[in-house]
Scaffold this motif. Sequence first.
Motif, PDB file in Angstrom:
ATOM      1  N   SER A   1       0.917  -1.306  -0.342  1.00 54.30           N
ATOM      2  CA  SER A   1       0.694  -0.080  -0.069  1.00 54.30           C
ATOM      3  C   SER A   1       0.741   1.099  -0.224  1.00 54.30           C
ATOM      4  O   SER A   1       2.134   1.077  -0.217  1.00 54.30           O
ATOM      5  N   THR A   2      -0.490   1.940  -0.064  1.00 57.03           N
ATOM      6  CA  THR A   2       0.574   3.708  -0.126  1.00 57.03           C
ATOM      7  C   THR A   2       0.450   3.900   1.642  1.00 57.03           C
ATOM      8  O   THR A   2       1.236   5.480   1.331  1.00 57.03           O
ATOM      9  N   ALA A   3       0.169   3.098   1.785  1.00 56.55           N
ATOM     10  CA  ALA A   3       0.280   3.525   3.818  1.00 56.55           C
ATOM     11  C   ALA A   3      -0.915   4.778   4.340  1.00 56.55           C
ATOM     12  O   ALA A   3      -0.330   5.536   5.474  1.00 56.55           O
ATOM     13  N   LYS A   4      -1.923   5.389   3.152  1.00 59.61           N
ATOM     14  CA  LYS A   4      -2.744   6.186   3.684  1.00 59.61           C
ATOM     15  C   LYS A   4      -3.875   5.363   3.955  1.00 59.61           C
ATOM     16  O   LYS A   4      -4.334   4.628   4.525  1.00 59.61           O
ATOM     17  N   LEU A   5      -4.456   6.460   5.054  1.00 59.61           N
ATOM     18  CA  LEU A   5      -5.388   5.995   6.194  1.00 59.61           C
ATOM     19  C   LEU A   5      -6.529   7.262   5.554  1.00 59.61           C
ATOM     20  O   LEU A   5      -7.207   7.936   5.949  1.00 59.61           O
ATOM     21  N   SER A   6      -7.387   6.412   4.341  1.00 56.40           N
ATOM     22  CA  SER A   6      -7.658   7.627   3.594  1.00 56.40           C
ATOM     23  C   SER A   6      -9.454   6.665   4.130  1.00 56.40           C
ATOM     24  O   SER A   6      -9.889   5.150   4.582  1.00 56.40           O
ATOM     25  N   LEU A   7     -10.453   7.101   4.769  1.00 59.98           N
ATOM     26  CA  LEU A   7     -12.123   6.670   4.295  1.00 59.98           C
ATOM     27  C   LEU A   7     -13.072   6.297   3.007  1.00 59.98           C
ATOM     28  O   LEU A   7     -13.912   5.912   3.091  1.00 59.98           O
ATOM     29  N   LEU A   8     -12.304   7.097   1.854  1.00 55.82           N
ATOM     30  CA  LEU A   8     -12.500   6.633   1.006  1.00 55.82           C
ATOM     31  C   LEU A   8     -12.511   4.852   0.422  1.00 55.82           C
ATOM     32  O   LEU A   8     -11.765   4.637   0.673  1.00 55.82           O
ATOM     33  N   GLN A   9     -13.748   4.750   0.244  1.00 53.08           N
ATOM     34  CA  GLN A   9     -14.354   3.210   0.386  1.00 53.08           C
ATOM     35  C   GLN A   9     -14.684   2.890  -0.987  1.00 53.08           C
ATOM     36  O   GLN A   9     -14.464   1.899  -1.620  1.00 53.08           O
ATOM     37  N   GLY A  10     -14.643   3.392  -2.111  1.00 53.52           N
ATOM     38  CA  GLY A  10     -15.210   2.768  -3.328  1.00 53.52           C
ATOM     39  C   GLY A  10     -16.110   2.266  -3.417  1.00 53.52           C
ATOM     40  O   GLY A  10     -17.206   2.848  -2.461  1.00 53.52           O
ATOM     41  N   GLY A  11     -16.306   1.324  -4.053  1.00 52.80           N
ATOM     42  CA  GLY A  11     -17.083   0.678  -3.764  1.00 52.80           C
ATOM     43  C   GLY A  11     -17.988  -0.165  -2.846  1.00 52.80           C
ATOM     44  O   GLY A  11     -19.132  -1.191  -3.038  1.00 52.80           O
ATOM     45  N   THR A  12     -16.967  -0.392  -2.174  1.00 50.38           N
ATOM     46  CA  THR A  12     -17.326  -0.825  -0.545  1.00 50.38           C
ATOM     47  C   THR A  12     -18.960  -0.825  -0.063  1.00 50.38           C
ATOM     48  O   THR A  12     -19.910  -2.008   0.329  1.00 50.38           O
ATOM     49  N   LEU A  13     -18.790   0.518   0.431  1.00 44.91           N
ATOM     50  CA  LEU A  13     -20.193   0.512   1.241  1.00 44.91           C
ATOM     51  C   LEU A  13     -21.623   0.151   0.387  1.00 44.91           C
ATOM     52  O   LEU A  13     -22.784   0.022   0.807  1.00 44.91           O
ATOM     53  N   GLN A  14     -21.469   0.338  -0.834  1.00 40.17           N
ATOM     54  CA  GLN A  14     -22.219   0.099  -2.345  1.00 40.17           C
ATOM     55  C   GLN A  14     -22.873  -1.763  -1.917  1.00 40.17           C
ATOM     56  O   GLN A  14     -24.318  -1.980  -1.485  1.00 40.17           O
ATOM     57  N   GLN A  15     -21.672  -2.513  -1.866  1.00 35.97           N
ATOM     58  CA  GLN A  15     -21.771  -3.472  -1.489  1.00 35.97           C
ATOM     59  C   GLN A  15     -22.225  -4.038   0.040  1.00 35.97           C
ATOM     60  O   GLN A  15     -23.195  -5.103   0.314  1.00 35.97           O
ATOM     61  N   ILE A  16     -22.130  -3.231   0.927  1.00 33.75           N
ATOM     62  CA  ILE A  16     -22.412  -3.455   2.356  1.00 33.75           C
ATOM     63  C   ILE A  16     -23.467  -3.541   2.435  1.00 33.75           C
ATOM     64  O   ILE A  16     -24.530  -4.422   2.857  1.00 33.75           O
ATOM     65  N   ARG A  17     -24.536  -2.465   1.379  1.00 38.72           N
ATOM     66  CA  ARG A  17     -25.637  -1.865   1.975  1.00 38.72           C
ATOM     67  C   ARG A  17     -26.471  -2.842   1.254  1.00 38.72           C
ATOM     68  O   ARG A  17     -27.226  -3.430   1.348  1.00 38.72           O
ATOM     69  N   HIS A  18     -26.122  -3.525   0.317  1.00 35.89           N
ATOM     70  CA  HIS A  18     -26.973  -4.698  -0.950  1.00 35.89           C
ATOM     71  C   HIS A  18     -26.650  -5.832   0.239  1.00 35.89           C
ATOM     72  O   HIS A  18     -27.887  -6.043   0.169  1.00 35.89           O
ATOM     73  N   ARG A  19     -25.964  -6.221   0.899  1.00 35.22           N
ATOM     74  CA  ARG A  19     -25.973  -7.378   1.329  1.00 35.22           C
ATOM     75  C   ARG A  19     -26.115  -6.972   3.328  1.00 35.22           C
ATOM     76  O   ARG A  19     -26.923  -8.542   3.772  1.00 35.22           O
ATOM     77  N   GLN A  20     -26.166  -5.672   3.750  1.00 35.50           N
ATOM     78  CA  GLN A  20     -26.562  -5.542   5.086  1.00 35.50           C
ATOM     79  C   GLN A  20     -27.879  -4.535   5.573  1.00 35.50           C
ATOM     80  O   GLN A  20     -28.176  -3.536   4.289  1.00 35.50           O
ATOM     81  N   SER A  21     -27.756  -4.449   7.416  1.00 39.08           N
ATOM     82  CA  SER A  21     -28.786  -3.209   7.150  1.00 39.08           C
ATOM     83  C   SER A  21     -28.277  -1.865   7.185  1.00 39.08           C
ATOM     84  O   SER A  21     -26.664  -1.633   7.676  1.00 39.08           O
TER      85      SER A  21
END
Length: 122
Positions: free
Chosen positions: A64-84
């Motif tokens: 990695s580049t050791a960044k501490l980013s909260l940018l999640q790309g499509g991860t939040l969308q994937q979680i939303r489709h599977r979780q509450s």
Amino acid sequence: MTSTWQRTSAQINTDDFESDGRYDVVVVGAGLTGLTTAVLLSRARLQVAVIEAQTVGAGTTGHSTAKLSLLQGGTLQQIRHRQSIPALRAYVEANREGQSWLLRYLEENSVQVEHQDAYTFA
């Protein structure tokens, strides 16, 4: 391509895993997340072992580049489709707290950090 971390970091010596040892928790993976988890658990006075298939920081952390980013790309969308929604919010809050904790830890230990703005476009 070899990452900067792997090219410039000294090899960390490790102990053999004692399968007959007494551990409260065994953390799998010696990257940033695994080692941070192990530190926090040991501060809670738990007996912790960390096991790693390769070397410390060899996986995602080492590449990695050791960044501490909260940018999640499509991860939040994937979680939303599977979780509450509450599960999604808990995931975001856990990421925020993890980032905050690590920034506090780095500051307390005089580790230089560079801040950069980051954006996600939809």
